[in-house]
Design an enzyme around this catalytic site. Structure first.
Site, PDB file in Angstrom:
ATOM      1  N   LYS A  30       0.826  -1.202   0.000  1.00 39.85           N
ATOM      2  CA  LYS A  30       0.000   0.000   0.000  1.00 39.85           C
ATOM      3  C   LYS A  30       0.866   1.260   0.000  1.00 39.85           C
ATOM      4  O   LYS A  30       0.597   2.225  -0.729  1.00 39.85           O
ATOM      5  CB  LYS A  30      -0.921   0.007   1.228  1.00 39.85           C
ATOM      6  CG  LYS A  30      -2.138  -0.892   1.119  1.00 39.85           C
ATOM      7  CD  LYS A  30      -2.954  -0.817   2.389  1.00 39.85           C
ATOM      8  CE  LYS A  30      -4.278  -1.566   2.233  1.00 39.85           C
ATOM      9  NZ  LYS A  30      -5.173  -0.879   1.279  1.00 39.85           N
ATOM     10  N   GLU A  48      11.107   8.601   2.116  1.00 37.41           N
ATOM     11  CA  GLU A  48      12.513   8.417   1.771  1.00 37.41           C
ATOM     12  C   GLU A  48      12.838   6.935   1.638  1.00 37.41           C
ATOM     13  O   GLU A  48      13.380   6.488   0.647  1.00 37.41           O
ATOM     14  CB  GLU A  48      13.397   9.062   2.849  1.00 37.41           C
ATOM     15  CG  GLU A  48      14.885   8.962   2.605  1.00 37.41           C
ATOM     16  CD  GLU A  48      15.357   9.785   1.424  1.00 37.41           C
ATOM     17  OE1 GLU A  48      16.370   9.406   0.823  1.00 37.41           O
ATOM     18  OE2 GLU A  48      14.683  10.797   1.101  1.00 37.41           O
ATOM     19  N   VAL A  54       9.328  -8.553  11.478  1.00 34.38           N
ATOM     20  CA  VAL A  54       8.504  -9.274  12.454  1.00 34.38           C
ATOM     21  C   VAL A  54       9.385  -9.513  13.667  1.00 34.38           C
ATOM     22  O   VAL A  54      10.523  -9.972  13.545  1.00 34.38           O
ATOM     23  CB  VAL A  54       7.988 -10.613  11.886  1.00 34.38           C
ATOM     24  CG1 VAL A  54       7.228 -11.381  12.956  1.00 34.38           C
ATOM     25  CG2 VAL A  54       7.087 -10.367  10.681  1.00 34.38           C
ATOM     26  N   LYS A  55       8.894  -9.198  14.827  1.00 39.50           N
ATOM     27  CA  LYS A  55       9.661  -9.304  16.072  1.00 39.50           C
ATOM     28  C   LYS A  55      10.131 -10.742  16.296  1.00 39.50           C
ATOM     29  O   LYS A  55       9.399 -11.693  16.017  1.00 39.50           O
ATOM     30  CB  LYS A  55       8.784  -8.858  17.243  1.00 39.50           C
ATOM     31  CG  LYS A  55       9.497  -8.155  18.382  1.00 39.50           C
ATOM     32  CD  LYS A  55       8.470  -7.623  19.368  1.00 39.50           C
ATOM     33  CE  LYS A  55       9.114  -6.807  20.470  1.00 39.50           C
ATOM     34  NZ  LYS A  55       9.662  -5.532  19.989  1.00 39.50           N
ATOM     35  N   LYS A  63       9.626  -8.908  26.172  1.00 40.66           N
ATOM     36  CA  LYS A  63       8.610  -7.874  26.362  1.00 40.66           C
ATOM     37  C   LYS A  63       7.484  -8.373  27.260  1.00 40.66           C
ATOM     38  O   LYS A  63       7.018  -7.645  28.146  1.00 40.66           O
ATOM     39  CB  LYS A  63       8.051  -7.426  25.009  1.00 40.66           C
ATOM     40  CG  LYS A  63       7.044  -6.291  25.131  1.00 40.66           C
ATOM     41  CD  LYS A  63       6.792  -5.602  23.816  1.00 40.66           C
ATOM     42  CE  LYS A  63       5.950  -4.364  24.014  1.00 40.66           C
ATOM     43  NZ  LYS A  63       5.751  -3.615  22.754  1.00 40.66           N
ATOM     44  N   ARG A  66       8.732  -8.495  30.799  1.00 39.67           N
ATOM     45  CA  ARG A  66       8.903  -7.139  31.334  1.00 39.67           C
ATOM     46  C   ARG A  66       7.586  -6.568  31.837  1.00 39.67           C
ATOM     47  O   ARG A  66       7.551  -5.778  32.790  1.00 39.67           O
ATOM     48  CB  ARG A  66       9.514  -6.244  30.262  1.00 39.67           C
ATOM     49  CG  ARG A  66       9.950  -4.884  30.764  1.00 39.67           C
ATOM     50  CD  ARG A  66      10.852  -4.168  29.776  1.00 39.67           C
ATOM     51  NE  ARG A  66      10.173  -3.815  28.540  1.00 39.67           N
ATOM     52  CZ  ARG A  66      10.429  -4.343  27.368  1.00 39.67           C
ATOM     53  NH1 ARG A  66      11.369  -5.281  27.244  1.00 39.67           N
ATOM     54  NH2 ARG A  66       9.779  -3.957  26.279  1.00 39.67           N
ATOM     55  N   LYS A 122       9.174  11.901  24.323  1.00 39.37           N
ATOM     56  CA  LYS A 122       9.432  11.177  25.559  1.00 39.37           C
ATOM     57  C   LYS A 122      10.439  11.950  26.406  1.00 39.37           C
ATOM     58  O   LYS A 122      11.176  12.801  25.893  1.00 39.37           O
ATOM     59  CB  LYS A 122       9.969   9.778  25.244  1.00 39.37           C
ATOM     60  CG  LYS A 122       8.941   8.829  24.645  1.00 39.37           C
ATOM     61  CD  LYS A 122       9.528   7.423  24.496  1.00 39.37           C
ATOM     62  CE  LYS A 122       8.505   6.446  23.948  1.00 39.37           C
ATOM     63  NZ  LYS A 122       9.044   5.072  23.850  1.00 39.37           N
ATOM     64  N   GLU A 149       2.252  -2.175  13.924  1.00 34.98           N
ATOM     65  CA  GLU A 149       2.703  -0.882  14.434  1.00 34.98           C
ATOM     66  C   GLU A 149       3.443  -0.153  13.319  1.00 34.98           C
ATOM     67  O   GLU A 149       4.339  -0.707  12.692  1.00 34.98           O
ATOM     68  CB  GLU A 149       3.634  -1.039  15.641  1.00 34.98           C
ATOM     69  CG  GLU A 149       4.050   0.322  16.205  1.00 34.98           C
ATOM     70  CD  GLU A 149       5.177   0.256  17.219  1.00 34.98           C
ATOM     71  OE1 GLU A 149       4.983   0.748  18.332  1.00 34.98           O
ATOM     72  OE2 GLU A 149       6.249  -0.284  16.876  1.00 34.98           O
ATOM     73  N   ALA A 161      17.294   7.977  17.152  1.00 32.47           N
ATOM     74  CA  ALA A 161      16.695   6.784  17.765  1.00 32.47           C
ATOM     75  C   ALA A 161      17.619   5.579  17.647  1.00 32.47           C
ATOM     76  O   ALA A 161      17.693   4.749  18.561  1.00 32.47           O
ATOM     77  CB  ALA A 161      15.347   6.484  17.112  1.00 32.47           C
TER      78      ALA A 161
END
Length: 215
Positions: A30, A48, A54-55, A63, A66, A122, A149, A161
């Site tokens: 898309k 750009e 995929v994690k 995660k 945690r 943040k 996400e 980052a």
């Protein structure tokens, strides 16, 4: 229907990973189409480049632990919103909101969560625009609405980052205070740079527009 886990066996894990991978492919396609159309219509491409992943199982387990959840497949699907993640890098802050609108206007994408860390960075100085969306994945026997996400940021934000991620990896417990302060100062510089670059681009576009009218 949203993604559900029927059991915790190996086949379910493989099926779930297939679905998340398919959702990423659809989002990426898309975005490529929107990018091509924008280039054709406006002679300008706000995107750009795009990264997606995929994690890994290890990251998912860390995660869940945690946040105090058992490492089960059902908890993974229920509590992890970023198993399928796509990052869109653009030139200017204005592009970020333009791209977010383009995504939101897709009739088969449902936005279920937004975190604007550009308007409200943040405490560390981190800036990015995050969206959680549901996109339908068409299987042979059903349609599965799957969470993805989406992170949208400028090149400068992405550089910052990336550096912060490396620092957090080297200091997993506590980042030294002077490094945190330096990172925060760099984040302020990134924000100022993005503002100046956008202002410069707007001026260039205005001059170019005037020259075209005179020609």
């Amino acid at each position: 229907m949203e993604l559900e886990v029927r059991d915790d066996g190996k086949e379910s894990w493989e099926e779930v990973m297939l679905i998340y991978g398919a959702a990423l492919k659809q989002i990426n396609t898309k975005l490529q189409i929107l990018s091509d159309e924008f280039q054709l219509v406006h002679r300008y491409n706000p995107i750009e480049h795009i990264k997606y992943r995929v994690k890994t199982p290890k990251s998912i387990v860390k995660k869940l632990q945690r946040h105090g959840y058992e490492s089960t497949l059902s908890n993974m699907v229920k509590y992890c919103n970023d198993i399928a993640g796509i990052r869109i890098i653009c030139d200017y802050v204005s592009d970020i909101y333009r791209i977010a609108d383009m995504i939101s206007n897709q009739s088969d994408i449902r936005v279920v969560g937004i975190k604007d860390y550009i308007t409200n960075p943040k405490p560390s100085g981190y800036m990015s625009y995050h969206m959680i969306v549901l996109i339908p994945v068409y299987l042979s026997d059903r349609i599965v609405d799957t969470k993805v996400e989406i992170q949208i940021r400028t090149i400068a934000m992405d550089f910052w980052a990336s550096l912060e991620h490396k620092i957090q990896y080297k200091f997993p417990g506590k980042v030294p205070e002077h490094i945190q302060e330096e990172l925060y100062a760099c984040a302020k510089m990134v924000s100022a740079l993005d503002d100046r670059m956008l202002s410069l681009n707007d001026e260039i576009m205005a001059i170019a527009g005037e020259e075209m009218e005179e020609a």
